[in-house]
Design a protein around this motif. Structure first.
Motif, PDB file in Angstrom:
ATOM      1  N   LYS A 335       0.847  -1.090   0.051  1.00  0.00           N
ATOM      2  CA  LYS A 335      -0.069  -0.203   0.013  1.00  0.00           C
ATOM      3  C   LYS A 335       1.124   1.352  -0.003  1.00  0.00           C
ATOM      4  O   LYS A 335       1.722   1.436   0.754  1.00  0.00           O
ATOM      5  CB  LYS A 335      -0.912   0.114   1.292  1.00  0.00           C
ATOM      6  CG  LYS A 335      -1.819   1.205   1.335  1.00  0.00           C
ATOM      7  CD  LYS A 335      -2.405   1.483   2.703  1.00  0.00           C
ATOM      8  CE  LYS A 335      -3.315   2.719   2.904  1.00  0.00           C
ATOM      9  NZ  LYS A 335      -4.110   2.804   4.043  1.00  0.00           N
ATOM     10  N   VAL A 337       0.312   5.803   0.064  1.00  0.00           N
ATOM     11  CA  VAL A 337      -0.725   6.897  -0.098  1.00  0.00           C
ATOM     12  C   VAL A 337      -0.341   7.771  -0.972  1.00  0.00           C
ATOM     13  O   VAL A 337       0.935   8.401  -0.337  1.00  0.00           O
ATOM     14  CB  VAL A 337      -1.209   7.206   1.387  1.00  0.00           C
ATOM     15  CG1 VAL A 337      -1.925   8.579   1.470  1.00  0.00           C
ATOM     16  CG2 VAL A 337      -1.641   6.273   2.138  1.00  0.00           C
ATOM     17  N   ALA A 401      -9.515   3.912   7.624  1.00  0.00           N
ATOM     18  CA  ALA A 401      -9.142   3.680   6.210  1.00  0.00           C
ATOM     19  C   ALA A 401     -10.563   3.478   5.359  1.00  0.00           C
ATOM     20  O   ALA A 401     -11.601   3.034   5.922  1.00  0.00           O
ATOM     21  CB  ALA A 401      -8.282   2.483   6.072  1.00  0.00           C
ATOM     22  N   GLU A 429      -6.867  -2.698   2.539  1.00  0.00           N
ATOM     23  CA  GLU A 429      -6.441  -1.239   2.968  1.00  0.00           C
ATOM     24  C   GLU A 429      -6.699  -1.028   4.582  1.00  0.00           C
ATOM     25  O   GLU A 429      -5.481  -0.815   5.251  1.00  0.00           O
ATOM     26  CB  GLU A 429      -7.065  -0.084   2.341  1.00  0.00           C
ATOM     27  CG  GLU A 429      -6.483   1.280   2.582  1.00  0.00           C
ATOM     28  CD  GLU A 429      -7.123   2.416   1.701  1.00  0.00           C
ATOM     29  OE1 GLU A 429      -6.779   3.581   2.131  1.00  0.00           O
ATOM     30  OE2 GLU A 429      -7.731   2.313   0.826  1.00  0.00           O
ATOM     31  N   ALA A 491      -1.980   4.634   7.133  1.00  0.00           N
ATOM     32  CA  ALA A 491      -3.224   5.517   6.526  1.00  0.00           C
ATOM     33  C   ALA A 491      -2.801   6.634   5.862  1.00  0.00           C
ATOM     34  O   ALA A 491      -3.605   7.131   5.117  1.00  0.00           O
ATOM     35  CB  ALA A 491      -4.113   5.907   7.977  1.00  0.00           C
ATOM     36  N   GLY A 494       1.498   4.231   3.833  1.00  0.00           N
ATOM     37  CA  GLY A 494       1.695   2.912   3.234  1.00  0.00           C
ATOM     38  C   GLY A 494       2.422   2.063   4.168  1.00  0.00           C
ATOM     39  O   GLY A 494       2.819   2.082   5.230  1.00  0.00           O
ATOM     40  N   THR A 550      -4.918   9.336  -0.766  1.00  0.00           N
ATOM     41  CA  THR A 550      -5.794   8.311  -0.755  1.00  0.00           C
ATOM     42  C   THR A 550      -4.694   7.204  -0.985  1.00  0.00           C
ATOM     43  O   THR A 550      -3.883   7.037  -1.660  1.00  0.00           O
ATOM     44  CB  THR A 550      -6.658   8.329  -2.214  1.00  0.00           C
ATOM     45  OG1 THR A 550      -7.551   7.056  -2.313  1.00  0.00           O
ATOM     46  CG2 THR A 550      -5.935   8.502  -3.636  1.00  0.00           C
ATOM     47  N   GLY A 551      -5.269   6.163  -0.258  1.00  0.00           N
ATOM     48  CA  GLY A 551      -4.410   4.769  -0.299  1.00  0.00           C
ATOM     49  C   GLY A 551      -4.814   4.050  -1.397  1.00  0.00           C
ATOM     50  O   GLY A 551      -5.745   3.692  -2.033  1.00  0.00           O
TER      51      GLY A 551
END
Length: 589
Positions: A335, A337, A401, A429, A491, A494, A550-551
Motif C-alpha cells: 500500500k 498513500v 481507512a 487497506e 493510513a 503506506g 488516498t491509499g
C-alpha cells in the motif's frame, strides 16, 4: 500599536536572527546576549515535572536556538525558543524548570473583567520580591461565567500579527479538567522549533516546561510529515516542527470560559523573568477585550485560479506506477498513500478563521486545529483521525481507512455503508492500517485491546472503516516512542513504511509540510495528537493550498481515487463555489 507588517524568522547556524522591518527597511541583528536582562524571580509554591532519564533514544543532533522577534514602529516583541542548542546542553534538559505553577483568580462575569483581573495580577507579580529562580513557568487563569466560543475570541484578535493556535478535540469521559471544549492561543510564552527532525531531546525540551500538577499548561503544535524532504517556501516558517505554549489563551469550557496568561523564563536560554513579563505586557496592551460573534459561514467567493499538483493526467500515471510496484513479485510494497496539493487563488482574501469556523460547524467527532507561526500562513484542518491520546499510562489510538460519500437518503446511505463493509479492496487497506497500529502499540504496551475491530464511522460528508485500539504503557517515558513509531501510519504513508516513503518521495513533486503529520498537544500527564489530514495552508492575500490523499492498493482505480480526492477536499472547495467566466479563469487541472 503593532504595525501591520512583521519580519520573517529563519533558521541560522548562529544564535541570532537577521531581521528587517517593512516600515523602516533597516536590518537588525539580535543576539541572545543582547537581550539578557539580569533579573530573577521565584515563587514559594512549586510543582515538579516527572522527566525520563536520558536513555539512548533517538539520534544526537546539534541544536541552534533563536528568537521570534517582531519589529515595528514604537514596539518590539520577543519570544523564547525552548529547544536547547548543542548536545552539551542535554544534561541541563533532564531537569524541569524550577518553578511550575498555576494560579486561579476569582471568577468574573465577562472577558473584559477578566482582562482587568489579569492586568492587576501582572502588576502584583512585578512587585513581588525576587527569590532567585533561574527558570520557570507560571500560568494565571480567570474563570468567566459567560460562555464564549474560543474561535470568536481569536477572531477578535485578527488585528494582531502574533503566533496563534487553535485546537478543539473530542470529548473524553468528564472528570477533572476535561470539560475543556476548545483552546485559542495568542503569542508564545515559549515556542519550540528547529530545522532538524523532531528528536527525543526536543521532546525533553518541551516536557521540562510541563507538570501533571499544572495540567492546562500545554504545548500546541505540529510536526512535518517527512522532515527529510525539501522544504518549500510556504512551509519555511514552521521548521521541521513547531510547538507553542501561548502567552494569552482563551479556554472555551462546558458552561463557561476562562482567560489565561502564561509567563515562561529560563536564564540558561538568556530569557529572564523580566524579559518574559515585559513581552507579555506588550502583548496584552494590544489584545482586544471586546468579543464579537462572527458568522460561521463565508460569503461566496470567485476563484481566480486553480492548480492541481499532480494534474489529472499525471495522477493517472502515478497511480498506475504505484500499482505496478505493488504487483511486482520482488516488491514488499502492499500500500502507498499518494496525495494531491490544490492551489486556489480567489478574488477576495481568505480568512483562515472563517474557513475554520465552517469546518467546526460540521466537525462532530473530529479535531479542528489552526497553527500559525509569526509571519506565516495558517495551517488549518478538520481531521477525523486520532493518532493517539494518552492519559497517564492509558493510551488509545485508531485505524481509519476506506472512504465513501454519505447517501442522500437513509436507504442510500445504508447501501453505501454495506458496500464499504464488504469491499475486498477497502478491507485490504483497512487491515494493513489496523494491524500495523496494533503491532506498534504492542511494542510499548502491556496489552492491547481492539474494540470494535471493524465498523463504520460516519461523518457529515464522508464515512470510513474504523477500529479503536487501547493499551497500557509500561512507562510514561514511552510517549516519544509512541509518537515516533505511530507516525507515519499506513493510513497516510503506506506499508511497509520505508518502501512507501521512498515511492512517495520519488512520485510527489510538492511539499506536504505538516499535512498528514502529527498535530496536537503535549501536557503534564496527558497528550493528544491527531493526524493532520483534511487540511489546508491558508494565507489571507495569497489563497490556499488544499491537501488530500488516498491509499493505493491492489485493485485501486486511478479514476475512482481521483474522485475520492475530490470528495475529501470538498469541505474546503464548497467554500469557493462560484467560478469566474471560463475565459477569465486559469485552470490547470
Amino acid at each position: 500599536m503593532f504595525c501591520h507588517h512583521t519580519v520573517s524568522h529563519h533558521f541560522f547556524f548562529l544564535s541570532f536572527t537577521f531581521l528587517s522591518c517593512s516600515l523602516t527597511h533597516k536590518p537588525i541583528m539580535a543576539t541572545a546576549t543582547f537581550h539578557k536582562w539580569l533579573t530573577h524571580f521565584t515563587d514559594t509554591k512549586k510543582c515538579s515535572t516527572f522527566l525520563p532519564s536520558p536513555a539512548s533514544k533517538g539520534h544526537q543532533t546539534l541544536y541552534f536556538h533563536h528568537y521570534h522577534r517582531y519589529v515595528c514602529q514604537g514596539c518590539c516583541y520577543l519570544s523564547m525558543n525552548g529547544c536547547r542548542e548543542g548536545h552539551e546542553q542535554h544534561a541541563r534538559t533532564r531537569k524541569p524548570v524550577v518553578t511550575i505553577e498555576t494560579r486561579t483568580l476569582a471568577a468574573v462575569a465577562s472577558p473584559a473583567m477578566a482582562m482587568y483581573s489579569l492586568n492587576m495580577a501582572i502588576s502584583e507579580l512585578k512587585s513581588e520580591a525576587p527569590f532567585g529562580t533561574l527558570s520557570g513557568i507560571v500560568r494565571v487563569q480567570v474563570p468567566i461565567e459567560e460562555q464564549v466560543e474560543a474561535i470568536d475570541w481569536l477572531h477578535s484578535q485578527n488585528h494582531l500579527l502574533l503566533p496563534r493556535c487553535f485546537f478543539s478535540g473530542r470529548k473524553h469521559s468528564p472528570n477533572g479538567e476535561e470539560n475543556l471544549v476548545s483552546v485559542a492561543g495568542l503569542g508564545s510564552a515559549v515556542f519550540f522549533s528547529q530545522p532538524h527532525p523532531f528528536s527525543y531531546w526536543d521532546w525533553i525540551s518541551i516536557r521540562r516546561f510541563l507538570s501533571e500538577r499544572c495540567p492546562l499548561v500545554r504545548a500546541y503544535g505540529a510536526i512535518r510529515f517527512n522532515a527529510e524532504a525539501k522544504v518549500s517556501s510556504e512551509w519555511l516558517a514552521f521548521g521541521s516542527f513547531y510547538f507553542m505554549i501561548p502567552q494569552v489563551e482563551f479556554n472555551e469550557l462546558e458552561g463557561g470560559s476562562m482567560l489565561t496568561i502564561t509567563i515562561a523564563w529560563d536564564n540558561d536560554l538568556s530569557w529572564s523573568w523580566e524579559n518574559a513579563i515585559n513581552a507579555l505586557q506588550e502583548t496584552l496592551r494590544n489584545v482586544s477585550s471586546s468579543i464579537v460573534n462572527f458568522p460561521k459561514s463565508t460569503p461566496p467567493t470567485l476563484i481566480l485560479s486553480s492548480h492541481n499538483i499532480p494534474s489529472n493526467v499525471d495522477w493517472d500515471l502515478a497511480v498506475n506506477r504505484a500499482l505496478q510496484m505493488i504487483e511486482r513479485n520482488d516488491s514488499l510494497l502492499t500500500k502507498v498513500v499518494l496525495a494531491r496539493s490544490t492551489k486556489v487563488v480567489p478574488t477576495a482574501d481568505i480568512d483562515p478563521l472563517a474557513w475554520l469556523s465552517c469546518l467546526k460547524v460540521e466537525g462532530e467527532n473530529a479535531y479542528q486545529f489552526l497553527l500559525q507561526p509569526p509571519n506565516a500562513p495558517a495551517f488549518i484542518g478538520n481531521t477525523p483521525e486520532q493518532l493517539f491520546h494518552r492519559k497517564w499510562l492509558h493510551i488509545t489510538s485508531e485505524a481509519l481507512a476506506g472512504t465513501r460519500a454519505r447517501g442522500a437518503s437513509q436507504a442510500l446511505d445504508r447501501q453505501i455503508e454495506l458496500d464499504l463493509l464488504t469491499s475486498p479492496k477497502d478491507d485490504i487497506e483497512f487491515t494493513i492500517v489496523r494491524d500495523t497500529v496494533r503491532r506498534k502499540l504492542e511494542a510499548v504496551c502491556e496489552r492491547v485491546v481492539i474494540k470494535p475491530e471493524k465498523m463504520i464511522r460516519k461523518l457529515p460528508r464522508i464515512q470510513h472503516l474504523f477500529a479503536q485500539l487501547s493499551g497500557r504503557l509500561r512507562s510514561e517515558e514511552d510517549e516519544f516512542e509512541i509518537l515516533s513509531s505511530l507516525h507515519p501510519s499506513p493510513a497516510v504513508c503506506g506499508f511497509p513504511t520505508e518502501e512507501a516513503q521512498l515511492l512517495i518521495a520519488e512520485t510527489e513533486v510538492f511539499d506536504r509540510g505538516m499535512y498528514a503529520g502529527p498535530v496536537g498537544w503535549f501536557g503534564g500527564g496527558e497528550s493528544e495528537f491527531a493526524v493532520g489530514i483534511r487540511s489546508a495552508l491558508v494565507e489571507k492575500d495569497r489563497g490556499a493550498f488544499i491537501y488530500a490523499g488516498t491509499g493505493i492498493v491492489e485493485g485501486s482505480s486511478p479514476y475512482l481515487e481521483w474522485d475520492e480526492l475530490e470528495l475529501k477536499t470538498s469541505q474546503f472547495t464548497k467554500l469557493l463555489m462560484l467560478d469566474l467566466p471560463q475565459r477569465l479563469k486559469v485552470d490547470c487541472k
